[in-house]
Design an enzyme around this catalytic site. Sequence first.
Site, PDB file in Angstrom:
ATOM      1  N   ARG A 162      24.683 -17.310  25.569  1.00 38.13           N
ATOM      2  CA  ARG A 162      24.594 -18.137  24.373  1.00 38.13           C
ATOM      3  C   ARG A 162      26.030 -18.338  23.891  1.00 38.13           C
ATOM      4  NH1 ARG A 162      24.878 -20.886  20.572  1.00 38.13           N
ATOM      5  NH2 ARG A 162      23.403 -21.164  18.872  1.00 38.13           N
ATOM      6  N   GLU A 221      18.406 -28.786  19.289  1.00 37.37           N
ATOM      7  CA  GLU A 221      17.393 -28.182  20.160  1.00 37.37           C
ATOM      8  C   GLU A 221      16.837 -29.164  21.195  1.00 37.37           C
ATOM      9  OE1 GLU A 221      16.447 -24.721  20.785  1.00 37.37           O
ATOM     10  OE2 GLU A 221      16.765 -24.870  18.637  1.00 37.37           O
ATOM     11  N   ARG A 239      20.624 -12.124  25.071  1.00 38.92           N
ATOM     12  CA  ARG A 239      21.571 -13.053  25.699  1.00 38.92           C
ATOM     13  C   ARG A 239      23.003 -12.612  25.398  1.00 38.92           C
ATOM     14  NH1 ARG A 239      19.239 -18.646  23.291  1.00 38.92           N
ATOM     15  NH2 ARG A 239      19.799 -17.506  21.403  1.00 38.92           N
TER      16      ARG A 239
END
Length: 238
Positions: A134, A142, A184
């Site tokens: 990330r 998104e 992540r």
Amino acid sequence: MHLKTTAFFIFFLLSSSFLACEQSEIVFVTNTGRAYHKESCPSLTSSKIAVSLPDAARTHNACLTCNPPVIDIRKFPQNNMELYKVNTAGLKNSNAANHDLMLKADVVGHVDGDTVRVRINNPPKSLSVVETIRLLGVDTPETVHPNLSVQEFGMEASDFTKDNLLGKTIFLAFDWDLRDKYGRLLAYIYTAPGVCFNAALISEGYGFAYLDYPFQFMEEFKSLEQKAKKNKRGLWAR
Ligand SMILES: [Zn+2]
């Protein structure tokens, strides 16, 4: 008898040159270049820094002019490397981060504008060979959220990341937290010395500065966003 001696001699030559090549080969880099060289290379003008071949191969490409020796760096683990964290006093801008200390990785998968998958050869202990990254300090609209429709500009941002990163060798720097709550890896991705892709996403108008959690380049990313807005870059053009 002669044959045996000759065979032994050849074996001796091969193994000693193999050892010499793998253990003590020295090549040369410069302060700014991305390639490593033989000492005689004409590209070595301004600076000439001697480094071991494994170290050079981790951060630089072999020069195409002088054809220096190459090695398989998978045999030379990165796993004794400490993760390079940028949260040190005085480091204000992403382009000033120390490229030589970054971890080399290959982008092998693309999720959306601010998330990719990488492969790290012989990763340090705290990392796996394949990691989802990330990108720190940036939020792109998104595209793959299961409960949300595709946000405006999400696809453009996603394509920008895919086009610029997928299949490329990149370099990673870290900040305060190594992972988010989903596991992540939180990282800055560098495509070249001084070129932070996280920052590029914001200045090209493909994402917002993500200010919910503090990070080292917060002030810089905030002002990059303001500049992108002012210049109507990317999503700000709408
Ligand atoms: Zn060269």
